[in-house]
Design an enzyme around this catalytic site. Structure first.
Site, PDB file in Angstrom:
ATOM      1  N   PHE A  31       0.844  -1.208   0.035  1.00  0.00           N
ATOM      2  CA  PHE A  31      -0.113  -0.207   0.007  1.00  0.00           C
ATOM      3  C   PHE A  31       0.798   1.324   0.098  1.00  0.00           C
ATOM      4  O   PHE A  31       0.391   2.241  -0.099  1.00  0.00           O
ATOM      5  CB  PHE A  31      -1.006   0.034   1.199  1.00  0.00           C
ATOM      6  N   ARG A  59      -2.387   9.484  21.515  1.00  0.00           N
ATOM      7  CA  ARG A  59      -2.641   8.310  21.058  1.00  0.00           C
ATOM      8  C   ARG A  59      -4.298   7.891  21.451  1.00  0.00           C
ATOM      9  O   ARG A  59      -4.883   7.325  20.376  1.00  0.00           O
ATOM     10  CB  ARG A  59      -2.014   6.856  21.475  1.00  0.00           C
ATOM     11  N   THR A  65      -6.124   2.570  14.950  1.00  0.00           N
ATOM     12  CA  THR A  65      -5.502   2.874  13.627  1.00  0.00           C
ATOM     13  C   THR A  65      -6.645   2.650  12.531  1.00  0.00           C
ATOM     14  O   THR A  65      -6.673   3.311  11.496  1.00  0.00           O
ATOM     15  CB  THR A  65      -4.586   1.721  13.256  1.00  0.00           C
ATOM     16  N   ARG A  76      -9.923   9.622  14.757  1.00  0.00           N
ATOM     17  CA  ARG A  76     -10.341   8.586  13.760  1.00  0.00           C
ATOM     18  C   ARG A  76     -11.911   8.213  13.762  1.00  0.00           C
ATOM     19  O   ARG A  76     -12.240   7.859  12.782  1.00  0.00           O
ATOM     20  CB  ARG A  76      -9.461   7.507  13.851  1.00  0.00           C
ATOM     21  N   ASN A  86      -6.472   7.507   6.757  1.00  0.00           N
ATOM     22  CA  ASN A  86      -6.429   7.741   8.296  1.00  0.00           C
ATOM     23  C   ASN A  86      -6.685   9.200   8.678  1.00  0.00           C
ATOM     24  O   ASN A  86      -6.940   9.324   9.892  1.00  0.00           O
ATOM     25  CB  ASN A  86      -5.292   6.987   8.729  1.00  0.00           C
ATOM     26  N   HIS A  89      -2.017  11.133  12.108  1.00  0.00           N
ATOM     27  CA  HIS A  89      -0.746  10.281  12.594  1.00  0.00           C
ATOM     28  C   HIS A  89      -0.741  10.707  13.930  1.00  0.00           C
ATOM     29  O   HIS A  89      -0.538  11.917  14.107  1.00  0.00           O
ATOM     30  CB  HIS A  89       0.362  10.208  11.662  1.00  0.00           C
TER      31      HIS A  89
END
Length: 124
Positions: A31, A59, A65, A76, A86, A89
């Protein structure tokens, strides 16, 4: 409440060279070409935050993720539609954050400042 401070922020069109350094562990993944295409398709916002347990906290705010597994109320969970898109990051460790900060920012771009209410909002 623990004080969090924004030390740097930048909006930029990122180069494939910088992305290949940032995502060096993903270069062999199938990917990876589509990741490069996605990440270079428009501007990105990069930030450096300082604070107690800031990596762990960020996080949690970002979420899992895979957006299908991310909780509502996380970035997310609320804004991502697919793991390949997404939208955000977050560094996964202090060491990872330090490596990424050096890639994205020059030392002089990191602001060292004291918040006016730091003594009343920081945990010791």
């Amino acid at each position: 409440m623990t004080q969090r401070k924004l030390q740097a922020v930048s909006v930029l069109k990122v180069s494939e060279d910088l992305l290949s350094q940032h995502y060096c562990e993903l270069r062999t993944k199938p990917f990876y070409p589509s990741l490069l295409h996605y990440m270079t398709s428009g501007p990105v916002v990069v930030m450096v935050w300082e604070g107690h347990k800031v990596v762990q906290t960020s996080r949690k705010m970002v979420g899992h993720t895979n957006p299908a597994e991310a909780q509502a109320g996380t970035v997310r969970g609320d804004f991502s539609i697919h793991v390949s898109r997404n939208v955000v990051h977050a560094s996964d460790s202090l060491e990872g954050a330090q490596r990424e900060i050096q890639l994205w920012f020059q030392g002089k771009e990191l602001l060292n400042w004291d918040c006016c209410d730091q003594t009343s909002t920081c945990e010791v």
